[in-house]
Enzyme design. Structure first.
Site, PDB file in Angstrom:
ATOM      1  N   SER A 156     -14.517  24.771  45.168  1.00 23.98           N
ATOM      2  CA  SER A 156     -14.678  23.578  44.276  1.00 23.98           C
ATOM      3  C   SER A 156     -15.338  24.033  42.968  1.00 23.98           C
ATOM      4  O   SER A 156     -15.215  23.741  42.072  1.00 23.98           O
ATOM      5  CB  SER A 156     -15.276  22.507  45.015  1.00 23.98           C
ATOM      6  N   LYS A 163     -12.342  20.194  49.421  1.00 26.07           N
ATOM      7  CA  LYS A 163     -11.206  19.835  48.835  1.00 26.07           C
ATOM      8  C   LYS A 163     -11.723  18.410  48.212  1.00 26.07           C
ATOM      9  O   LYS A 163     -11.060  17.855  47.148  1.00 26.07           O
ATOM     10  CB  LYS A 163      -9.762  19.583  49.543  1.00 26.07           C
TER      11      LYS A 163
END
Length: 394
Positions: free
Chosen positions: A238, A281
C-alpha cells in the site's frame, strides 16, 4: 523469505516490489499471420498482480491456462487515417508507466496490453531480481504469442526500468540489499530514481499503474503475524503506491490517470489471505480516496483502484487453494464464468481513458459480481431453494 498466498488471488511474495531494467527493450510492432491473430488475446487468461519469487523462478515459462471467452476489444484504430466511430477507447499520444510487470501472466501485463491496444506507449517497471529473465524472455520472443494485439500487431514495450518500490530513495536501501547478487548490474531502481529516469528519458507520462504487492507472512493467520511481517505487507502493498504517485505526480500531465489493484479481502474475511495483506488492501482503498482528492486538486489526476476476482496464475497457484476460490466464484457469482486477466486490463483502459473523465476515488469491481453476494448459494443449507443457474454454461 518468499511468501506466497493470496487473494483471488492477488498473490504476495517476499519482497513483491517490482523492478525492471533501465535498458531499452524495443520489441517493435510486427504483423502476424492470420493463424496467430486471436490466439494470444485469450492467453492473458490467468494471472495475479503479485508475483511470488519462488513460484516465479520455478514456473516462469509454464503455459498459462487457456479460456474460451468473449473478448471485449479495448483499442483505438490502428491507423490515424481511419475514421473512428462510436465511443472508442483512444489513448494515442498517451504514455503509461506500469509498475509490476515481471512476466506475461499477470494483471500488470494484461493492463499494459489493453493500454497498448488503445494506442498508449508502454513503459514498465520490473522487480530487480526478476529483471534478467523478463528481458531475456522478451528478447528471445518467448512472450510473442502473448503480445499479439487485436489488430494482429505486437505490443511494443518502449523501455523497461529496474524498480523496487519498497525503497523510496538510495538512502533507504540497506547494505545487505545493495550487495545482494540479485541486484548486481542494476542501478537507479528506487522509486525516486526511476521517476527521475523516466523524466529524463521521456519528460512526462499520462498514466501510472501500480500492479504489485507483497506479504512475507501472507500464509499466516493475522493472530500469528509478526509486527515485522505486518508492516512489510503494508509497506510493499500500500505505501508503495503512495510513494509511486508522490514521485511521479510532478511528471504526470494534467488530466492523467493512476490505477492500482486491490482485492475483496479488504472488506470481507478471506481465510488464508493473511500476514496483514487484508489490512494492506484496506489501506490501499482508503489511500485511493485520499489520493484522489489530493492529486485531483493538485494536478487534475484521477485515482482509482480495481478489485479483481480470483484469477488462476502461477503465483496464485502457490497458495494451494486458488482452484477452490475459482470454483467458489463460479458457483456463487452472478456471472458464472471464469474471470480472465484481459477483462481486468480492459477495465483499466477504460479508467485511463477520457471516457472515465469524471471517475475518481472509486473501487471498481471486476469479479463477475461476486462482491455483491451476501451468502454462498452453493451451501447445503440452500439445497431446497430454486437457485437460478447460468443456462449458457457448457
Amino acid at each position: 523469505m518468499a511468501a506466497t498466498a493470496a487473494s483471488g488471488l492477488q498473490m504476495a511474495t517476499a519482497r513483491p516490489c517490482i523492478s525492471c531494467s533501465h535498458r531499452v527493450v524495443k520489441v517493435g510492432a510486427a504483423i502476424l499471420g492470420a493463424s496467430s491473430k486471436g490466439a494470444s488475446w485469450a492467453k492473458l487468461a490467468s494471472g495475479s498482480h503479485i508475483s511470488s519469487i519462488q513460484p516465479f523462478q520455478r514456473t516462469f515459462m509454464s503455459s498459462s491456462v487457456k479460456l474460451n471467452k468473449a473478448v471485449t476489444k479495448a483499442m483505438s484504430e490502428s491507423s490515424d487515417s481511419k475514421p473512428v466511430s462510436g465511443l472508442p477507447i483512444d489513448l494515442r499520444g498517451k504514455r503509461a508507466f506500469i509498475a509490476g510487470v515481471a512476466d506475461d501472466n499477470g494483471y500488470g501485463w494484461a493492463i499494459a496490453k489493453s493500454l497498448a491496444a488503445s494506442g498508449a506507449e508502454i513503459l514498465v517497471g520490473t522487480w530487480v531480481p526478476a529483471l534478467n529473465i523478463f528481458e531475456t524472455s522478451l528478447r528471445r520472443g518467448k512472450f510473442d504469442e502473448s503480445r499479439v494485439l487485436p489488430d494482429g500487431s505486437l505490443m511494443d514495450i518502449t523501455k523497461v526500468y529496474p524498480l523496487d518500490a519498497v525503497f523510496d530513495n538510495p538512502e533507504d536501501v540497506p547494505e545487505d540489499v545493495k550487495t545482494n547478487k540479485r541486484y548486481a548490474g542494476s542501478s537507479k531502481w528506487t522509486v525516486q530514481e526511476v521517476a527521475e529516469s523516466v523524466k529524463q528519458d521521456f519528460g512526462s507520462i499520462d498514466i501510472l499503474v501500480h500492479s504489485l504487492a507483497n506479504g512475507p507472512e501472507v500464509s499466516k493467520p493475522l493472530l500469528e503475524t509478526s509486527r515485522k511481517g505486518y508492516l512489510a505487507a503494508i509497506s510493499a502493498s500500500s505505501y508503495s503506491y503512495v510513494s509511486l504517485l508522490k514521485h511521479f505526480l510532478p511528471i504526470m500531465n494534467p488530466g492523467g490517470s493512476s490505477i492500482s489493484l486491490t482485492y475483496i479481502a479488504s472488506e470481507r474475511i478471506i481465510p488464508g489471505y493473511g500476514g496483514g495483506m487484508s489490512s494492506a488492501k484496506a489501506a490501499l482503498e482508503s489511500d485511493t480516496r485520499v489520493l484522489a482528492f489530493e492529486a485531483g486538486r493538485k494536478n487534475r489526476i484521477r485515482v482509482n483502484t480495481i478489485s479483481a476476482g480470483p484469477l488462476r496464475s502461477r503465483a496464485a497457484k502457490a497458495i494451494g487453494f486458488i482452484d477452490t476460490m475459482i470454483e467458489y466464484s463460479l458457483a456463487n457469482a452472478p456471472l458464472q464464468k471464469e474471470l480472465s486477466a484481459d477483462e481486468v486490463g480492459n477495465a483499466a483502459a477504460f479508467l485511463a481513458s477520457p471516457l472515465a473523465s469524471a471517475v475518481t476515488g472509486t473501487v471498481m469491481y471486476v469479479d463477475n459480481g461476486l462482491n455483491t453476494m451476501g451468502v454462498g448459494v452453493d451451501s447445503p443449507v440452500f439445497k431446497d431453494l430454486d437457485i437460478p443457474k447460468d443456462s449458457h454454461q457448457g
